[in-house]
Design an enzyme around this catalytic site. Sequence first.
Site, PDB file in Angstrom:
ATOM      1  N   TYR A 160     -12.010   7.311 -12.519  1.00 18.55           N
ATOM      2  CA  TYR A 160     -12.269   5.992 -11.954  1.00 18.55           C
ATOM      3  C   TYR A 160     -13.020   4.991 -12.597  1.00 18.55           C
ATOM      4  O   TYR A 160     -12.717   4.087 -13.046  1.00 18.55           O
ATOM      5  CB  TYR A 160     -13.224   6.335 -10.578  1.00 18.55           C
ATOM      6  CG  TYR A 160     -13.180   4.934  -9.869  1.00 18.55           C
ATOM      7  CD1 TYR A 160     -12.290   4.630  -9.037  1.00 18.55           C
ATOM      8  CD2 TYR A 160     -14.374   4.493  -9.709  1.00 18.55           C
ATOM      9  CE1 TYR A 160     -12.614   3.391  -8.253  1.00 18.55           C
ATOM     10  CE2 TYR A 160     -14.466   3.370  -9.005  1.00 18.55           C
ATOM     11  CZ  TYR A 160     -13.706   2.834  -8.288  1.00 18.55           C
ATOM     12  OH  TYR A 160     -13.896   1.843  -7.094  1.00 18.55           O
ATOM     13  N   ASP A 180       0.831  -1.132   0.112  1.00 20.68           N
ATOM     14  CA  ASP A 180      -0.039  -0.074   0.058  1.00 20.68           C
ATOM     15  C   ASP A 180       0.805   1.396  -0.050  1.00 20.68           C
ATOM     16  O   ASP A 180       2.004   1.141   0.442  1.00 20.68           O
ATOM     17  CB  ASP A 180      -0.902   0.232   1.282  1.00 20.68           C
ATOM     18  CG  ASP A 180      -2.188   0.546   1.133  1.00 20.68           C
ATOM     19  OD1 ASP A 180      -2.086   2.055   0.754  1.00 20.68           O
ATOM     20  OD2 ASP A 180      -3.156   0.135   1.196  1.00 20.68           O
ATOM     21  N   LYS A 233      -3.852   6.570 -13.460  1.00 22.67           N
ATOM     22  CA  LYS A 233      -2.554   5.812 -13.470  1.00 22.67           C
ATOM     23  C   LYS A 233      -2.614   4.503 -12.618  1.00 22.67           C
ATOM     24  O   LYS A 233      -2.136   3.548 -12.837  1.00 22.67           O
ATOM     25  CB  LYS A 233      -1.612   6.541 -13.056  1.00 22.67           C
ATOM     26  CG  LYS A 233      -0.966   7.819 -14.141  1.00 22.67           C
ATOM     27  CD  LYS A 233       0.203   8.652 -13.447  1.00 22.67           C
ATOM     28  CE  LYS A 233       0.868   9.289 -14.521  1.00 22.67           C
ATOM     29  NZ  LYS A 233       1.945  10.197 -13.972  1.00 22.67           N
ATOM     30  N   THR A 234      -3.102   4.625 -11.423  1.00 24.12           N
ATOM     31  CA  THR A 234      -3.206   3.506 -10.586  1.00 24.12           C
ATOM     32  C   THR A 234      -3.868   2.341 -11.216  1.00 24.12           C
ATOM     33  O   THR A 234      -3.642   1.267 -11.077  1.00 24.12           O
ATOM     34  CB  THR A 234      -3.932   4.147  -9.160  1.00 24.12           C
ATOM     35  OG1 THR A 234      -3.296   5.116  -8.669  1.00 24.12           O
ATOM     36  CG2 THR A 234      -3.955   2.872  -8.222  1.00 24.12           C
ATOM     37  N   LYS A 264     -10.994   1.877 -14.281  1.00 28.76           N
ATOM     38  CA  LYS A 264     -11.530   0.440 -14.207  1.00 28.76           C
ATOM     39  C   LYS A 264     -11.991  -0.337 -15.485  1.00 28.76           C
ATOM     40  O   LYS A 264     -11.575  -1.517 -15.395  1.00 28.76           O
ATOM     41  CB  LYS A 264     -12.514   0.410 -13.143  1.00 28.76           C
ATOM     42  CG  LYS A 264     -12.175   0.962 -11.696  1.00 28.76           C
ATOM     43  CD  LYS A 264     -11.142  -0.011 -11.045  1.00 28.76           C
ATOM     44  CE  LYS A 264     -11.065   0.109  -9.542  1.00 28.76           C
ATOM     45  NZ  LYS A 264     -10.401  -0.960  -8.772  1.00 28.76           N
TER      46      LYS A 264
END
Length: 317
Positions: free
Chosen positions: A148, A36, A94-95, A152
Amino acid sequence: MEHLRKRVLVTGGAGFLGSHLCKRLVANGDDVLCVDNYYTGQKKNLEHLMGAPNFEMLRHDITFPLYVEIDEIYNLACPASPIHYQFDPVQTTKTSVHGAINMLGLAKRTKAKIFQASTSEVYGNPNLHPQNESYWGHVNPIGSRACYDEGKRCAETLFFDYHRQHGLAIKVARIFNTYGPRMHPNDGRVVSNFIVQALNNAPITIYGDGSQSRAFCYVDDMIDAFISLMETPENITGPVNLGNPEETSILMLAQKIIDLTDSTSKIIYQPLPEDDPIQRCPDIRYAEEILQWRPSTKLEDGLKKTISFFREFFRNR
């Protein structure tokens, strides 16, 4: 049958769902590596695991590659509430995208099975109700929630392309509203918002007229489904909806929380945010078929446990 001890990586493991998953995997006897970057995750969510010999924590951002030896990966890393994912929308995308590429690359190298925590947000503001897995969604690709939603959606694309191109063992779960202890108190989600407001006897804010509905799944039921999905045969990839198919209006939820907390809070109404879905409810027939799973925790029972957590949280601050 004896449990085969696995090396399991949980990204986003210090977050709400991640911390519950880590606890369950450690209890099952697996060697768990929690990763994390603490953008929204919190170390205190994992305090109860710190002494366990089969648990390890690593501060790392999955937008950078990670080189570890692993048997299974649960990819949960991504801020999941609008207040957090809209704070730095470029980093959110990016995540989801770079993070998926890095974790899929790790799975390919180690021949690990990999689970993607996708979301009901891939359906956007749906014009099909309830939503089933074959529905392609109704998403605004340039709105304030797109970082988001589209992040996803792109991650799902990558998972299925790695599966087709490289034969990777993938599991994709589309997670609907989940609640329970260790939710972030400032995440802006409706259950935590209402409980925090009610415990402080502050006005409870409803966006819109409160008639919009959600389906709330208690966290323990959701973790059961994660592990069951990971254990399915390799030909089962998903995507599979995971959530509670019983709808509750936002107004009804607010009133229930006021009652359960003995709060003097009054309800106030604000305009509905951009692209906020009016209805969100999963069709879970596929999950019932392949996992023999259905949420069993009643909303009132789950809310009582969540309220107890927040009472204790504010008492110890």
